[in-house]
Design a protein around this motif. Structure first.
Motif, PDB file in Angstrom:
ATOM      1  N   GLN A   1       0.829  -1.198   0.000  1.00  0.00           N
ATOM      2  CA  GLN A   1       0.000   0.000   0.000  1.00  0.00           C
ATOM      3  C   GLN A   1       0.869   1.256   0.000  1.00  0.00           C
ATOM      4  O   GLN A   1       0.558   2.237  -0.691  1.00  0.00           O
ATOM      5  CB  GLN A   1      -0.930  -0.007   1.216  1.00  0.00           C
ATOM      6  N   ALA A   2       1.963   1.214   0.764  1.00  0.00           N
ATOM      7  CA  ALA A   2       2.875   2.366   0.827  1.00  0.00           C
ATOM      8  C   ALA A   2       3.476   2.661  -0.536  1.00  0.00           C
ATOM      9  O   ALA A   2       3.575   3.830  -0.954  1.00  0.00           O
ATOM     10  CB  ALA A   2       3.973   2.092   1.857  1.00  0.00           C
ATOM     11  N   LYS A   3       3.877   1.624  -1.243  1.00  0.00           N
ATOM     12  CA  LYS A   3       4.493   1.801  -2.556  1.00  0.00           C
ATOM     13  C   LYS A   3       3.506   2.442  -3.543  1.00  0.00           C
ATOM     14  O   LYS A   3       3.846   3.379  -4.272  1.00  0.00           O
ATOM     15  CB  LYS A   3       4.972   0.451  -3.086  1.00  0.00           C
ATOM     16  N   HIS A   4       2.282   1.962  -3.554  1.00  0.00           N
ATOM     17  CA  HIS A   4       1.261   2.513  -4.455  1.00  0.00           C
ATOM     18  C   HIS A   4       0.885   3.936  -4.055  1.00  0.00           C
ATOM     19  O   HIS A   4       0.692   4.802  -4.914  1.00  0.00           O
ATOM     20  CB  HIS A   4       0.022   1.626  -4.455  1.00  0.00           C
ATOM     21  N   LEU A   5       0.772   4.170  -2.754  1.00  0.00           N
ATOM     22  CA  LEU A   5       0.405   5.497  -2.266  1.00  0.00           C
ATOM     23  C   LEU A   5       1.489   6.522  -2.581  1.00  0.00           C
ATOM     24  O   LEU A   5       1.200   7.686  -2.888  1.00  0.00           O
ATOM     25  CB  LEU A   5       0.142   5.434  -0.760  1.00  0.00           C
ATOM     26  N   GLU A   6       2.729   6.100  -2.532  1.00  0.00           N
ATOM     27  CA  GLU A   6       3.844   6.993  -2.878  1.00  0.00           C
ATOM     28  C   GLU A   6       3.734   7.447  -4.331  1.00  0.00           C
ATOM     29  O   GLU A   6       3.927   8.640  -4.632  1.00  0.00           O
ATOM     30  CB  GLU A   6       5.166   6.273  -2.643  1.00  0.00           C
TER      31      GLU A   6
ATOM     32  N   ILE B   1       1.003   7.675  -6.104  1.00  0.00           N
ATOM     33  CA  ILE B   1      -0.158   8.558  -6.215  1.00  0.00           C
ATOM     34  C   ILE B   1       0.177   9.948  -5.688  1.00  0.00           C
ATOM     35  O   ILE B   1      -0.135  10.964  -6.322  1.00  0.00           O
ATOM     36  CB  ILE B   1      -1.359   7.961  -5.468  1.00  0.00           C
ATOM     37  N   LEU B   2       0.817  10.019  -4.526  1.00  0.00           N
ATOM     38  CA  LEU B   2       1.162  11.317  -3.942  1.00  0.00           C
ATOM     39  C   LEU B   2       2.118  12.104  -4.832  1.00  0.00           C
ATOM     40  O   LEU B   2       1.966  13.316  -5.014  1.00  0.00           O
ATOM     41  CB  LEU B   2       1.785  11.121  -2.557  1.00  0.00           C
ATOM     42  N   ASN B   3       3.097  11.414  -5.392  1.00  0.00           N
ATOM     43  CA  ASN B   3       4.047  12.102  -6.271  1.00  0.00           C
ATOM     44  C   ASN B   3       3.399  12.545  -7.572  1.00  0.00           C
ATOM     45  O   ASN B   3       3.877  13.479  -8.228  1.00  0.00           O
ATOM     46  CB  ASN B   3       5.254  11.198  -6.550  1.00  0.00           C
ATOM     47  N   GLY B   4       2.283  11.903  -7.948  1.00  0.00           N
ATOM     48  CA  GLY B   4       1.542  12.334  -9.118  1.00  0.00           C
ATOM     49  C   GLY B   4       0.628  13.516  -8.845  1.00  0.00           C
ATOM     50  O   GLY B   4       0.319  14.295  -9.741  1.00  0.00           O
ATOM     51  N   LEU B   5       0.205  13.662  -7.591  1.00  0.00           N
ATOM     52  CA  LEU B   5      -0.717  14.736  -7.225  1.00  0.00           C
ATOM     53  C   LEU B   5      -0.001  15.998  -6.748  1.00  0.00           C
ATOM     54  O   LEU B   5      -0.563  17.093  -6.811  1.00  0.00           O
ATOM     55  CB  LEU B   5      -1.661  14.256  -6.111  1.00  0.00           C
ATOM     56  N   SER B   6       1.219  15.834  -6.240  1.00  0.00           N
ATOM     57  CA  SER B   6       1.914  16.944  -5.584  1.00  0.00           C
ATOM     58  C   SER B   6       3.189  17.320  -6.332  1.00  0.00           C
ATOM     59  O   SER B   6       3.836  16.479  -6.963  1.00  0.00           O
ATOM     60  CB  SER B   6       2.257  16.537  -4.145  1.00  0.00           C
ATOM     61  N   LYS B   7       3.564  18.587  -6.236  1.00  0.00           N
ATOM     62  CA  LYS B   7       4.822  19.045  -6.811  1.00  0.00           C
ATOM     63  C   LYS B   7       6.004  18.668  -5.925  1.00  0.00           C
ATOM     64  O   LYS B   7       7.156  18.694  -6.370  1.00  0.00           O
ATOM     65  CB  LYS B   7       4.784  20.556  -7.010  1.00  0.00           C
ATOM     66  N   GLU B   8       5.717  18.347  -4.678  1.00  0.00           N
ATOM     67  CA  GLU B   8       6.764  17.950  -3.746  1.00  0.00           C
ATOM     68  C   GLU B   8       7.048  16.448  -3.880  1.00  0.00           C
ATOM     69  O   GLU B   8       6.195  15.680  -4.306  1.00  0.00           O
ATOM     70  CB  GLU B   8       6.331  18.278  -2.312  1.00  0.00           C
TER      71      GLU B   8
ATOM     72  N   GLU C   1      -6.241   6.610  -3.478  1.00  0.00           N
ATOM     73  CA  GLU C   1      -6.387   7.998  -3.939  1.00  0.00           C
ATOM     74  C   GLU C   1      -7.133   8.828  -2.894  1.00  0.00           C
ATOM     75  O   GLU C   1      -6.800  10.001  -2.669  1.00  0.00           O
ATOM     76  CB  GLU C   1      -7.126   8.033  -5.281  1.00  0.00           C
ATOM     77  N   PHE C   2      -8.114   8.226  -2.270  1.00  0.00           N
ATOM     78  CA  PHE C   2      -8.847   8.885  -1.189  1.00  0.00           C
ATOM     79  C   PHE C   2      -7.915   9.208  -0.029  1.00  0.00           C
ATOM     80  O   PHE C   2      -7.928  10.325   0.518  1.00  0.00           O
ATOM     81  CB  PHE C   2      -9.989   7.970  -0.739  1.00  0.00           C
ATOM     82  N   LEU C   3      -7.077   8.242   0.366  1.00  0.00           N
ATOM     83  CA  LEU C   3      -6.119   8.484   1.442  1.00  0.00           C
ATOM     84  C   LEU C   3      -5.134   9.584   1.064  1.00  0.00           C
ATOM     85  O   LEU C   3      -4.783  10.437   1.893  1.00  0.00           O
ATOM     86  CB  LEU C   3      -5.351   7.206   1.775  1.00  0.00           C
ATOM     87  N   ALA C   4      -4.689   9.580  -0.186  1.00  0.00           N
ATOM     88  CA  ALA C   4      -3.714  10.583  -0.628  1.00  0.00           C
ATOM     89  C   ALA C   4      -4.272  11.996  -0.475  1.00  0.00           C
ATOM     90  O   ALA C   4      -3.561  12.914  -0.030  1.00  0.00           O
ATOM     91  CB  ALA C   4      -3.321  10.323  -2.083  1.00  0.00           C
ATOM     92  N   LYS C   5      -5.517  12.186  -0.814  1.00  0.00           N
ATOM     93  CA  LYS C   5      -6.132  13.512  -0.687  1.00  0.00           C
ATOM     94  C   LYS C   5      -6.223  13.928   0.775  1.00  0.00           C
ATOM     95  O   LYS C   5      -6.000  15.102   1.108  1.00  0.00           O
ATOM     96  CB  LYS C   5      -7.516  13.510  -1.330  1.00  0.00           C
ATOM     97  N   ARG C   6      -6.500  12.985   1.658  1.00  0.00           N
ATOM     98  CA  ARG C   6      -6.549  13.316   3.084  1.00  0.00           C
ATOM     99  C   ARG C   6      -5.152  13.629   3.622  1.00  0.00           C
ATOM    100  O   ARG C   6      -4.989  14.490   4.494  1.00  0.00           O
ATOM    101  CB  ARG C   6      -7.165  12.153   3.867  1.00  0.00           C
ATOM    102  N   VAL C   7      -4.147  12.969   3.078  1.00  0.00           N
ATOM    103  CA  VAL C   7      -2.768  13.252   3.485  1.00  0.00           C
ATOM    104  C   VAL C   7      -2.388  14.675   3.093  1.00  0.00           C
ATOM    105  O   VAL C   7      -1.757  15.407   3.870  1.00  0.00           O
ATOM    106  CB  VAL C   7      -1.801  12.241   2.845  1.00  0.00           C
TER     107      VAL C   7
END
Length: 362
Positions: free
Chosen positions: A83-88, A90-97, A329-335
């Protein structure tokens, strides 16, 4: 935590022994936690009793893990790492950081108490993977971090609150269940994807939403866990009706340990009752987001066997989310929102007490 990344997300789970050699350590961590092993005893005696129980239970627990076929341990840590690998990604796709996502366990390894897990702030964010608040899960995690860093993480900018009350979570869960029954999920993304299928229309099944039980002693201390489970199931049920579901919904609790009174009705009691009445049964793990001992062995094997023995017409285990993309993706938005909206003590509101170093204490 590292200079190679702008932000670090730490997924926190209860934990599980990765190998048989870690079982006793895992149990000691579990039973030593005063928010999990909560007894009206002097602390020095409670700790001694916790260690005694951990040592005594280790051989029995070892046999259970050996029967699961994961090398003598639990798949929970490995599943959380997936889950961590997939979430990483997603986060890098949504954020500039640039994000790094790692895992920490409250019991066993990798242990949240280790020095590599640094203090919560806007660049180091902790996300406990528990949909509903409980003293034994969320409050326990916050207490561990408070003891380690000298302040409760809530309101620090480095904590993501529990998510089971969110209407989007309800929608995603209902959609997940619908996709499971209509064969739209990718089987290879799941650990031991269920082979059983209902021999009736899925819309007519009795769906049992099984949550991990907690001692009623915790509820009497102000734990809102049961209310949150009920609210989660109500929201999901309303969304399932939109897909044409017409069956009956049941809320139950599993994994009781010891003679004390726990949350009821128990999943065993309810499945026995439904099976005796000749029902088609499906079980969904409402308080888990990845498959492990309780979902694969307890639900997938023990409850299935119970259903057949008691005369049920069919039994289906619905898997936990795992790496289901809409959920992550839902978790990523909450993060990305972190806890900027928190302006009060959720521990007192949801768990019945504030921690010693709560920033919202008056």
């Amino acid at each position: 935590m590292t200079t190679n990344y702008d932000k670090t997300l730490i997924l926190v789970n209860l934990g599980g022994p990765r190998t048989s050699s870690e079982i006793e350590v895992f149990l000691k961590d579990l039973f030593s936690d005063p928010f999990v092993f909560d007894l009206p005893l002097p602390e020095f005696f409670r700790i001694r009793l916790a260690r005694f129980i951990a040592k005594k239970r280790a051989p029995k627990v070892q046999r259970t893990y050996e029967s699961m076929g994961f090398g003598g341990g639990s798949p929970l840590v490995e599943e959380t790492e997936k889950q961590a690998k997939h979430l990483e990604l997603i986060l890098n796709g949504l954020s500039k950081e640039k994000w790094k996502v790692i895992v920490a366990m409250a019991c066993g390894y990798p242990n949240i108490r280790e020095s590599e897990f640094t203090n919560p702030n806007s660049n180091t964010i902790y996300l406990p993977l528990y949909p509903q608040f409980s003293r034994s899960t969320v409050l326990s995690t916050l207490s561990i971090l408070e003891e380690k860093f000298g302040e409760c993480p809530v309101g620090s900018g480095g904590f993501v609150p529990h998510f089971g009350m969110d209407t989007q979570f309800h929608q995603i869960t209902a959609n997940f269940i619908y996709e499971f029954f209509t064969n739209k999920l990718s089987r290879d993304q799941f650990l031991h994807y269920p082979e059983e299928t209902p021999n009736c229309e899925w819309t007519d099944l009795d769906i049992v939403f099984s949550a991990h039980g907690v001692p009623m002693r915790l509820i009497h201390k102000g734990d809102r866990y049961m209310e949150e489970v009920e609210e989660s199931v109500k929201g999901i049920s309303d969304e399932l009706r939109k897909f044409g579901y017409k069956g009956n919904i049941h809320i139950t609790y599993q994994s009781k340990v010891g003679p004390a009174k726990w949350t009821e009705p128990s999943t065993i009691q309810k499945i026995s009752e439904l099976a005796r009445n000749g029902k088609h049964i499906a079980v969904y793990p409402i308080s888990f987001v990845s498959d492990h001992l309780e979902t694969l062995e307890e639900i997938g094997e023990q409850f299935k066997e119970l259903t057949w023995e008691a005369g049920g017409k069919s039994f289906v285990r619905i898997p936990a989310f795992g790496t289901y993309k809409p959920f992550l993706e839902f978790l990523a938005k909450r993060v990305l929102e972190a806890d900027v909206s928190i302006d009060h003590c959720i521990c007192e509101e949801k768990g019945g007490e504030s921690l010693q170093h709560c920033r919202f204490k008056k």
